[in-house]
Design a protein around this motif. Structure first.
Motif, PDB file in Angstrom:
ATOM      1  N   UNK A  43      -3.950  -1.554   6.443  1.00  0.00           N
ATOM      2  CA  UNK A  43      -2.508  -1.704   6.201  1.00  0.00           C
ATOM      3  C   UNK A  43      -2.265  -2.624   5.005  1.00  0.00           C
ATOM      4  N   UNK A  44      -1.296  -2.251   4.196  1.00  0.00           N
ATOM      5  CA  UNK A  44      -0.927  -3.026   3.028  1.00  0.00           C
ATOM      6  C   UNK A  44       0.527  -2.716   2.690  1.00  0.00           C
ATOM      7  N   UNK A  45       1.107  -3.549   1.865  1.00  0.00           N
ATOM      8  CA  UNK A  45       2.476  -3.307   1.420  1.00  0.00           C
ATOM      9  C   UNK A  45       2.449  -2.468   0.148  1.00  0.00           C
ATOM     10  N   UNK A  46       3.234  -1.409   0.126  1.00  0.00           N
ATOM     11  CA  UNK A  46       3.301  -0.556  -1.062  1.00  0.00           C
ATOM     12  C   UNK A  46       4.620   0.216  -1.035  1.00  0.00           C
ATOM     13  N   UNK A  47       4.923   0.816  -2.175  1.00  0.00           N
ATOM     14  CA  UNK A  47       6.153   1.612  -2.300  1.00  0.00           C
ATOM     15  C   UNK A  47       5.813   3.077  -2.019  1.00  0.00           C
ATOM     16  N   UNK A  48       6.477   3.708  -1.065  1.00  0.00           N
ATOM     17  CA  UNK A  48       6.170   5.102  -0.748  1.00  0.00           C
ATOM     18  C   UNK A  48       6.438   6.043  -1.923  1.00  0.00           C
ATOM     19  N   UNK A  49       7.375   5.655  -2.803  1.00  0.00           N
ATOM     20  CA  UNK A  49       7.651   6.519  -3.954  1.00  0.00           C
ATOM     21  C   UNK A  49       6.447   6.662  -4.860  1.00  0.00           C
ATOM     22  N   UNK A  50       5.690   5.559  -5.068  1.00  0.00           N
ATOM     23  CA  UNK A  50       4.490   5.636  -5.897  1.00  0.00           C
ATOM     24  C   UNK A  50       3.438   6.526  -5.267  1.00  0.00           C
TER      25      UNK A  50
END
Length: 672
Positions: A510-517
């Protein structure tokens, strides 16, 4: 008279000394010339060898980069571990060419071409990492790498030709020097003969080594064929003796063993009795007696393997004293070496797999691990058969109990609790057998994927026509091979993913990221497929949203849903992805204007190997695992997935990623 004789003697002696002196001087000069020429030749040969090594290293880097683009970093490492090796080769060439300015200049130019070639590889790999396999392949197909490779090859050939010319010039000078003296010429001829003899002996040893290496490769290929066919037989054959016969036949047919047999231990007598055999046996198994006890009859490969529970090898039957009780019979049938591998599951040894080869020292450190793996596969199959038999027996016992249950309810009430407990134990055994099946599928998928990667890679190499143009028929054949191999590789990957999930071998990162990317990376692969059908794909995700999840598995979920949407949407249709409202976690929806799903199949579409087939135009290709894997990945995140659909009205899949997947700073926006 004496004075004349004395003068003649002195003159002859002086003349002899002069001749010897001249011969010595000429020999000295010729020897110096030979030494200098030999040094030049050796240096020239080192230059040619270095150029060839440099070319091989560049080609190896290109092959690694191509493999990286095709199969990904999971199977190929970054090829730039060769950079230091190439630099070392160039430095060695620069030292060897220190007395040739023209060659130094050529080497500088060659180094620049190599640097440009490696830079092209880097762009291709970075593009593969950022934009996916298709983008990397498209850059590769531009042909720039091929042009650079040919320029490097031409430059290497030109430098090699220059070294050949220098060597020829030095040889001509030496030949003119040798013509000044017959004795020097003879000496040079002797030296030349000696050098040629040494070269011949060296070449003869090299040819022998190459033949041995080729023979070993063919031998290992046969053994891997034995392992592969053994795995296939395990899948299809579910009866013990039939499996033993199939394994022995495969070992003889594909492995070219002289004879192979499987023996089991008689618990009453302790003797090893043949259960199956194949090959040239000629009554051998009926004449010999093998025991498991530590006695002369139990010290051969078969008895030792059973007693010590590990493989045992006899390198040469003719000289091994432990084979004395069976030596004459074995040699009479052409057996020269043998090896035995125990068959066991748990703490129990159930048999032994023994093979005989027609040549001594056949079972070396490369052969034994492959055959040990085959024995392990057989042991795994025997355990699976045992579990299956116990499960069937449990089912039969349960069926028998149920048939008479109505007549014995009163007197068997007390026993029912015990039977229920026994049934729970057997159900756990069934679940364990199912886990073993999953593990077996994972192993088989991995073993299938390795040769499939080679098929894809080498068919791509053939399709490039780097060795010359192919006839149109062959090009069509290669295209069919590529399409079939890639389709099969996708199916194998799906089975492997499902098996890993069922076996609990997938951990979320798990990590933080932007789903759009992440979506943009998925669309780089899906968009070309949609373009073929003129399907519009709409990205309705808000730009500022961030989520906390496994980025790789999130991309896999999006890919499965979007590829299904494109597959089941007719031409000129529309596919979209949007964010849906949910307070406790991230939620997304993927919709399309496709053929829809019948209401009777809404629940079944997430089952393994299920494919929608009730509507006209439904697609039947693939494994039917995409949605099953998607649901498992969503479940691993702690989320849910559901579908809203009707025939002819398209479908809409909604999935969430569980509590905590939506970052606090994220802005949720519902879009339909």
């Amino acid at each position: 008279m004496r004075a004349v004789i004395r003068a003649t003697t002195r003159g002859g002696f002086v003349l002899a000394l002069v001749i010897l002196l001249l011969i010595g001087v000429l020999s000295y000069r010729n020897n110096r010339s030979l030494v200098e020429n030999e040094d030049a030749i050796l240096r020239g040969q080192e230059v040619l060898t270095g150029l060839n090594e440099l070319l091989v290293e560049v080609l190896e880097a290109e092959s690694a980069a191509r493999g990286f683009v095709i199969a990904g970093e999971k199977y190929f490492q970054d090829p730039y571990y060769l950079t230091a090796q190439v630099d070392a080769t160039v430095a060695r060439l620069r030292t060897l060419l220190s007395d040739s300015p023209s060659q130094q200049q050529q080497l500088d130019s060659l180094k620049g071409l190599v640097a440009e070639k490696f830079a092209f590889h880097r762009r291709m790999i970075e593009l593969r990492r950022k934009s996916g396999q298709q983008a990397g392949v498209e850059l590769f197909l531009t042909g720039r790498g091929h042009v650079l490779r040919e320029e490097i090859r031409d430059r290497v050939d030109a430098m090699g030709d220059e070294e050949d010319r220098v060597l020829r010039d030095r040889t001509a000078v030496e030949r003119r020097a040798s013509d000044r003296s017959v004795l020097v010429l003879v000496a040079g001829s002797v030296v030349s003969f000696g050098i040629l003899l040494l070269v011949y002996l060296n070449l003869d040893r090299e040819i022998a080594r190459r033949r041995l290496s080729e023979r070993k490769v063919l031998q290992l290929n046969r053994l891997y064929a034995v392992l592969s066919r053994t795995s296939q037989s395990i899948v299809h054959v579910r009866e013990r003796d039939a499996l033993f016969r199939a394994v022995c036949r495969i070992a003889v047919e594909d492995g070219l063993f002289r004879m192979a047999w499987v023996g089991t231990v008689n618990p009453q007598t302790g003797a090893v009795e043949p259960a199956a055999f194949a090959g040239f046996e000629d009554g051998y198994l009926g004449r010999i007696h093998i025991a498991t006890a530590d006695a002369p009859e139990g010290r051969g490969p078969t008895g030792q393997a059973l007693r010590e529970r590990q493989h045992f090898v006899c390198a040469d039957i003719a000289t091994d004293p432990r084979l004395l009780p069976w030596r004459d019979d074995a040699l009479a049938r052409g057996y020269r070496s043998s090896a035995a591998f125990p068959l066991q599951f748990g703490d129990k040894v159930v048999g032994v797999f023994t093979l005989y080869a027609a040549e001594p020292r056949f079972f070396d450190e490369e052969v034994v691990p492959v055959l040990s793996e085959a024995a392990s596969e057989i042991s795994f199959a025997l355990e699976s058969m045992d579990r299956e038999a116990r499960r069937r027996q449990a089912e039969e016992d349960l069926r028998s109990l149920n048939e008479g249950l109505e007549h014995r309810v009163a007197e068997r009430t007390t026993e029912l609790a015990g039977l229920a407990n026994e049934l729970a134990i057997r159900n756990r055994e069934v679940e364990r057998a199912n886990r073993m099946k999953t593990s077996f599928l994972a192993r088989m998928s991995h073993e299938l994927r390795t040769p499939l990667n080679a098929i894809v890679g080498y068919s791509d190499l053939l399709g490039e026509e780097s060795s010359g143009p192919l006839p149109p028929t062959y090009k069509r054949f290669i295209a069919n091979i590529q399409e079939g191999a890639r389709h099969l590789l996708t199916m194998v990957n799906d089975v492997l993913d499902l098996s890993k999930i069922e076996a609990g071998r997938i951990d979320l990162n798990r990590e933080e990221f932007r789903p759009g990317g992440a979506l943009e990376e998925v669309l780089s692969v899906i968009a070309p497929l949609a373009k073929i059908k003129n399907i519009a794909i709409e990205n309705r995700l808000p730009a500022g949203t961030s989520i906390h999840a496994d980025r790789t598995r999130f991309k896999q979920i999006l890919y499965n849903l979007l590829s299904n949407a494109v597959k089941f949407t007719p031409e000129n249709g529309r596919v979209w992805i949007a964010e849906c409202s949910r307070e406790d976690g991230a939620c997304f929806s993927v919709g399309d204007t496709g053929i829809g799903i019948p209401s009777a199949e809404i629940e079944a579409i997430f089952d393994e190997f299920h494919q929608v087939g009730a509507l006209p135009g439904a697609v039947k290709e693939g494994t039917g695992l995409g949605l099953a894997i998607t649901k498992r990945l969503v479940d691993l995140h702690g989320g849910t997935i559901r579908v809203e659909s009707a025939p002819g009205q398209g479908s809409r899949f909604l999935f969430s990623l569980g509590p905590g997947s939506l970052e606090p700073a994220a802005v949720t926006q519902a879009e339909m």
